[in-house]
Enzyme design. Structure first.
Site, PDB file in Angstrom:
ATOM      1  N   TYR A  35       0.845  -1.192   0.000  1.00 40.96           N
ATOM      2  CA  TYR A  35       0.000   0.000   0.000  1.00 40.96           C
ATOM      3  C   TYR A  35       0.881   1.243   0.000  1.00 40.96           C
ATOM      4  CZ  TYR A  35      -3.814   3.173   1.128  1.00 40.96           C
ATOM      5  OH  TYR A  35      -4.699   4.202   1.117  1.00 40.96           O
ATOM      6  N   LYS A  90     -21.037 -17.986 -12.329  1.00 42.37           N
ATOM      7  CA  LYS A  90     -20.126 -18.005 -13.480  1.00 42.37           C
ATOM      8  C   LYS A  90     -18.756 -17.466 -13.095  1.00 42.37           C
ATOM      9  CE  LYS A  90     -23.053 -18.717 -17.296  1.00 42.37           C
ATOM     10  NZ  LYS A  90     -23.303 -18.550 -18.734  1.00 42.37           N
ATOM     11  N   ALA A 193     -31.783 -14.146 -28.250  1.00 44.44           N
ATOM     12  CA  ALA A 193     -30.337 -13.938 -28.222  1.00 44.44           C
ATOM     13  C   ALA A 193     -29.567 -15.175 -28.682  1.00 44.44           C
ATOM     14  CB  ALA A 193     -29.904 -13.549 -26.804  1.00 44.44           C
TER      15      ALA A 193
END
Length: 380
Positions: A35, A90, A193
């Protein structure tokens, strides 16, 4: 609702994903590297050359899976929150199967231009866009506009994913029945689709005898009303037929591809085919039950279900596809690449049989085969 199943899948009641880090942060030195002040040096480098963001940040290996929940599985328009479990799942498959990092994003169902602009506005964080469960015809316009505006690949799983796996299956099914793929008469039932994208890829791969059917009948009949994308494809295919109904279209057809709803196809329809290839891909109920299709004389039968042989599932495409796209720093996805991936999948079955025209979803070679097909296409 089966709440026990829900609890089993989501034990912590917080989904199936978590974010993990690549670096340890347990000492002040490690904190300084991971960081501040370490990140400032990286920020200065990227400020001078924005393209380096993909090299030095997660943006170079992160896919956004985006839905508005307007066409989720067989559930219809259930909203962006309802679509989240699908795109979350997914994202898990991306990681587990292909070691691709993906994050699910749910957008409100806004007009096409606002949807597109929202994705464009956040696109600097990602190396690819995976669209999911967006209703037709808006999904066509969204994908087209995003592909024009972005320099990262844009992919709609309901379109390209389905088309790739269907073509792979048909390549091998044609071998089983000893027919030339390009000469086969194929009936595609359902021109949303998935159906439209599948027809487009089959046509570009050399199949000219394609009949498109919607819920009102063969779509070149006067009874049907077409959106602009359906009309454009119909004009380009320009297949002449007197058929008006699904039954008419299937008479003497070589192949049927169902991307619609269950129980539409009768035994008589399959009996009228010529050594029929039946892809009944509707979920959860196929257009015709596999057993009935076989009784009617179908030589090759495929479904979208894992309960039967020849499961045509998008999972065969998207994990390996995006691994290949990311590894090769591909900026745009094309139908030619789709065809190459389909051909690669098909070659995994060296000796196609009626019960084996496509690899299984857990075949460990699928992801590598698809990824390699992308690499080969890019380098040819």
């Amino acid at each position: 609702m089966d709440m026990e199943l829900v609890k089993k899948i989501h034990k912590a009641h917080t989904g199936v994903l978590q974010i993990d880090g690549e670096l340890p942060v347990s000492t002040m030195e490690e904190l300084g590297e991971a960081y501040t002040p370490g990140v400032a040096e990286i920020s200065k480098i990227i400020a001078k050359d924005h393209d380096l963001a993909s090299k030095y940040t997660v943006s170079g290996k992160l896919v956004a899976i985006i839905t508005d929940g307007s066409a989720v599985l067989g559930l219809g328009d259930i909203g962006p929150q309802g679509g989240l479990p699908v795109i979350e799942g997914k994202a898990l498959l991306y990681k587990r199967l292909a070691n691709v990092n993906a994050i699910p994003l749910a957008l409100d169902k806004v007009d096409v231009d606002e949807f597109v602009q929202t994705v464009v506005n956040i696109s600097k964080s990602f190396a690819g866009i995976h669209l999911e469960d967006i209703a037709a015809p808006r999904c066509f316009e969204i994908e087209q506009k995003l592909a024009e505006k972005l320099d990262i690949p844009v992919y709609h799983d309901d379109q390209e994913g389905t088309a790739i796996v269907v073509l792979a299956g048909l390549i091998n099914a044609a071998k089983v029945v000893n027919k030339d793929l390009k000469d086969m008469k194929v009936v595609i039932n359902g021109v949303g689709a998935s159906g439209l994208a599948t027809a487009e890829l089959l046509f570009k791969s050399g199949m000219k005898n394609i009949i498109l059917v919607d819920q009102k009948g063969v779509i070149n009949s006067k009874e049907t009303s077409l959106n602009d994308y359906q009309y454009d494809l119909m004009k380009r295919i320009n297949y002449q037929t007197t058929a008006k109904t699904l039954a008419d279209a299937m008479n003497n057809a070589d192949s049927f591809v169902g991307l619609s709803v269950g129980n539409l196809v009768t035994k008589a329809m399959v009996e009228s085919m010529d050594k029929g290839i039946v892809f009944a891909l509707a979920n959860p109920k196929p257009e015709i039950e596999p057993e009935l299709a076989k009784e009617a004389g179908a030589v090759v039968v495929a479904t979208g279900s894992s309960q039967h042989p020849n499961q045509v599932n998008n999972i065969l495409a998207f994990p390996g596809l995006f691994r290949g796209l990311l590894e090769n720093h591909v900026q745009h996805f094309s139908s030619e690449m789709e065809a190459s991936v389909a051909e690669g999948l098909a070659t995994m079955i060296q000796d196609p049989k009626p019960e084996k025209i496509i690899p299984g979803v857990f075949d460990k070679n699928v992801v590598k085969t698809v990824s390699d097909a992308v690499t080969k296409f890019v380098k040819k």
